[in-house]
Design an enzyme around this catalytic site. Structure first.
Site, PDB file in Angstrom:
ATOM      1  N   LYS A 155      -8.587   8.255 -18.804  1.00  0.00           N
ATOM      2  CA  LYS A 155      -9.121   8.702 -20.063  1.00  0.00           C
ATOM      3  C   LYS A 155      -7.902   8.889 -21.107  1.00  0.00           C
ATOM      4  O   LYS A 155      -7.237   7.770 -21.129  1.00  0.00           O
ATOM      5  CB  LYS A 155      -9.559  10.210 -19.709  1.00  0.00           C
ATOM      6  CG  LYS A 155     -10.468  10.496 -18.574  1.00  0.00           C
ATOM      7  CD  LYS A 155     -11.766   9.498 -18.818  1.00  0.00           C
ATOM      8  CE  LYS A 155     -12.956   9.888 -18.168  1.00  0.00           C
ATOM      9  NZ  LYS A 155     -13.205   8.921 -16.964  1.00  0.00           N
ATOM     10  N   ARG A 207       0.885  -1.200  -0.242  1.00  0.00           N
ATOM     11  CA  ARG A 207      -0.036  -0.004   0.003  1.00  0.00           C
ATOM     12  C   ARG A 207       0.588   1.095  -0.006  1.00  0.00           C
ATOM     13  O   ARG A 207       0.259   2.324  -0.213  1.00  0.00           O
ATOM     14  CB  ARG A 207      -0.773  -0.082   1.232  1.00  0.00           C
ATOM     15  CG  ARG A 207      -2.120   0.952   0.995  1.00  0.00           C
ATOM     16  CD  ARG A 207      -3.035   0.797   1.987  1.00  0.00           C
ATOM     17  NE  ARG A 207      -3.056  -0.075   3.245  1.00  0.00           N
ATOM     18  CZ  ARG A 207      -2.555   0.177   4.382  1.00  0.00           C
ATOM     19  NH1 ARG A 207      -2.256   1.545   4.461  1.00  0.00           N
ATOM     20  NH2 ARG A 207      -2.619  -0.792   5.272  1.00  0.00           N
ATOM     21  N   TYR A 250     -16.676  17.773 -13.882  1.00  0.00           N
ATOM     22  CA  TYR A 250     -16.978  16.462 -13.941  1.00  0.00           C
ATOM     23  C   TYR A 250     -18.019  16.019 -12.722  1.00  0.00           C
ATOM     24  O   TYR A 250     -17.729  16.675 -11.633  1.00  0.00           O
ATOM     25  CB  TYR A 250     -15.964  15.501 -13.817  1.00  0.00           C
ATOM     26  CG  TYR A 250     -16.373  13.983 -13.543  1.00  0.00           C
ATOM     27  CD1 TYR A 250     -17.228  13.310 -14.599  1.00  0.00           C
ATOM     28  CD2 TYR A 250     -15.832  13.302 -12.390  1.00  0.00           C
ATOM     29  CE1 TYR A 250     -17.415  12.072 -14.614  1.00  0.00           C
ATOM     30  CE2 TYR A 250     -16.376  12.140 -12.488  1.00  0.00           C
ATOM     31  CZ  TYR A 250     -17.274  11.450 -13.478  1.00  0.00           C
ATOM     32  OH  TYR A 250     -17.586  10.059 -13.399  1.00  0.00           O
ATOM     33  N   ASP A 296      -8.135  20.097 -12.423  1.00  0.00           N
ATOM     34  CA  ASP A 296      -8.290  18.820 -13.029  1.00  0.00           C
ATOM     35  C   ASP A 296      -7.798  18.880 -14.474  1.00  0.00           C
ATOM     36  O   ASP A 296      -8.321  19.527 -15.244  1.00  0.00           O
ATOM     37  CB  ASP A 296      -9.608  18.387 -13.065  1.00  0.00           C
ATOM     38  CG  ASP A 296     -10.053  16.994 -13.516  1.00  0.00           C
ATOM     39  OD1 ASP A 296      -9.373  16.508 -14.517  1.00  0.00           O
ATOM     40  OD2 ASP A 296     -10.928  16.155 -12.871  1.00  0.00           O
TER      41      ASP A 296
HETATM   42  C1  LIG Z   1     -12.771  15.610 -15.815  1.00  0.00           C
HETATM   43  C2  LIG Z   1     -12.834  14.296 -14.973  1.00  0.00           C
HETATM   44  N1  LIG Z   1     -12.308  14.116 -13.771  1.00  0.00           N
HETATM   45  C3  LIG Z   1     -12.418  13.210 -13.148  1.00  0.00           C
HETATM   46  C4  LIG Z   1     -13.136  12.070 -13.228  1.00  0.00           C
HETATM   47  C5  LIG Z   1     -13.268  10.941 -12.532  1.00  0.00           C
HETATM   48  O1  LIG Z   1     -12.239   9.902 -12.820  1.00  0.00           O
HETATM   49  P1  LIG Z   1     -12.425   8.158 -12.664  1.00  0.00           P
HETATM   50  O2  LIG Z   1     -13.624   8.117 -13.558  1.00  0.00           O
HETATM   51  O3  LIG Z   1     -11.072   7.866 -13.160  1.00  0.00           O
HETATM   52  O4  LIG Z   1     -12.878   7.933 -11.407  1.00  0.00           O
HETATM   53  C6  LIG Z   1     -13.787  12.097 -14.516  1.00  0.00           C
HETATM   54  C7  LIG Z   1     -14.384  10.730 -15.121  1.00  0.00           C
HETATM   55  O5  LIG Z   1     -15.115  10.942 -16.143  1.00  0.00           O
HETATM   56  C8  LIG Z   1     -13.495  13.284 -15.432  1.00  0.00           C
HETATM   57  O6  LIG Z   1     -14.048  13.308 -16.923  1.00  0.00           O
END
Ligand SMILES: Cc1ncc(COP(=O)(O)O)c(C=O)c1O
Length: 362
Positions: A199, A52, A103, A174
């Site tokens: 992604k 971990r 998101y 982000d």
């Molecule tokens: C801009 C953005 N940030 C965070 C996330 C969350 O990521 P995860 O699905 O890998 O948990 C997403 C998921 O679609 C996203 O589009």
């Protein structure tokens, strides 16, 4: 300019960093790629001790993504595990400034903190720099997504970071949509970058993973301690696959972005499309259907090549009507379809879309 921090390396450009960083040293019989180290525990007395707290396969991924972002990286189990770990650091009753369009999983986490009285979220239009700067007063954290998902709004990161820092707030960006190849938030003034590595970074729709990067050693230590304490760590195979994906990010993104730019041009001329949203870079495009939700739903069920699927950033083109999710903000148009443009032949992508769109306009 290189972001590769490995000692002894020349200052490589980002494409070379993506290919070379996080590999074992060039020594006889070393493998070219960091192997999969499947281990829950390590012989005591070293630096890792337990699975971990670290893993050589994660470390290779972290080296490469950290070098691209210009900071030190930590791998997480998912993008949302990374988001939760950062948000959990804000003090009780703290004010968090965040995009009104972002998101929905990140917005849901903020709403959950608010509902439990842990923090107060102030949602802003990230394109209104003055309003965001004003909102920074008394804030502990300014959360940005740029471009935003799925509205594709772009924030002025340097101006907002300056205002946030004057107010004593940390800035998190982000960077999932832009990737470090199109935007490096740390060099624009952000304190922490967060990714859904699920992604574009992993890039093949086969991995769930997240990451953060920071150039601040103290923040790195706090985030690592928290990640390890709550066990928001990735699987080894996931880290290996994400690094394999990262090796070709520049090539995939170049092709996907070129496809997106051509589709933006063609979509803008189609009578079924009321609005095309595209920030000018990247491979995500949002369109608003003239005839609203029903037309948007029909479109996403009529194509043969485009896959109706949530998520984005894979080699294959996918799309969905975002408001099909009840958790999506009500200010996102009902007829908005978010397209994740892949690396297929652009004429095949267009023929498939145009056939479905022509059907809608009769
Ligand atoms: C801009 C953005 N940030 C965070 C996330 C969350 O990521 P995860 O699905 O890998 O948990 C997403 C998921 O679609 C996203 O589009």
């Amino acid at each position: 300019m290189s972001t590769d921090s490995q000692p002894g390396r020349p200052p490589y450009r980002p494409a070379t960093v993506a290919v070379t960083s996080g590999r074992p040293p060039h020594e006889p019989d070393n493998p070219l790629n960091e192997p999969l180290t499947m281990a829950s525990t390590f012989v005591a007395g070293g630096e890792v001790e337990y699975g971990r707290y670290g893993n050589p396969t994660w470390a290779a991924f972290e080296q490469a993504l950290g070098d691209l972002e210009g900071g030190r990286c930590l791998a997480f189990a998912s993008g949302l595990a990374a988001v939760a770990t950062i948000l959990d650091l804000v003090g009780n009753g703290a004010r968090v400034v965040a995009p009104r369009h972002a998101y929905n999983g990140s917005l849901l986490q903020l709403a959950d903190l608010e509902a439990r009285g842990r923090a107060h979220a102030q949602l802003v239009d990230v394109t209104d720099t003055e309003a965001v700067a004003k909102a920074c007063d008394d804030a502990a954290l300014v959360w940005l997504e740029s471009p935003t998902n799925p509205a594709l709004e772009v924030a002025d990161i340097p101006a907002i970071a300056e205002a946030a820092h004057e107010a004593g707030a940390y800035v998190v960006v982000d960077n999932t949509f832009a990737t470090p190849l199109l935007q490096q938030p740390l060099s624009l003034g952000a304190d922490v970058v967060v990714h859904s590595a699920t992604k574009f970074i992993a890039g093949h729709s086969d991995v769930l993973m997240g990451a953060v990067a920071t150039a601040d050693d103290q923040l790195y230590d706090v985030l690592k301690k928290r990640r390890d304490m709550i066990g928001a760590t990735p699987g080894t195979l996931e880290a290996w696959l994400a690094l394999r994906g990262l090796r070709t990010l520049h090539v995939r993104l170049e092709r996907a972005q070129a496809n997106a730019q051509e589709l933006v041009r063609r979509l803008g001329e189609h009578p079924a499309i009321g609005e095309v949203r595209y920030p000018g870079f990247g491979a995500i495009v949002s369109v608003v259907l003239e005839q609203g939700a029903l037309a948007a739903d029909l479109l996403t069920h009529k194509t043969k090549l485009w896959v109706h699927a949530t998520s984005l950033g894979g080699v294959e083109s996918t799309f969905e009507r975002r408001r099909r999710w009840k958790t999506e903000p009500a200010t996102i148009p009902e007829g908005l379809v978010r397209l994740s443009v892949g690396i297929e032949d652009v004429d095949d992508l267009w023929d498939d879309l145009a056939t479905a769109l022509d059907d809608l306009t009769g």
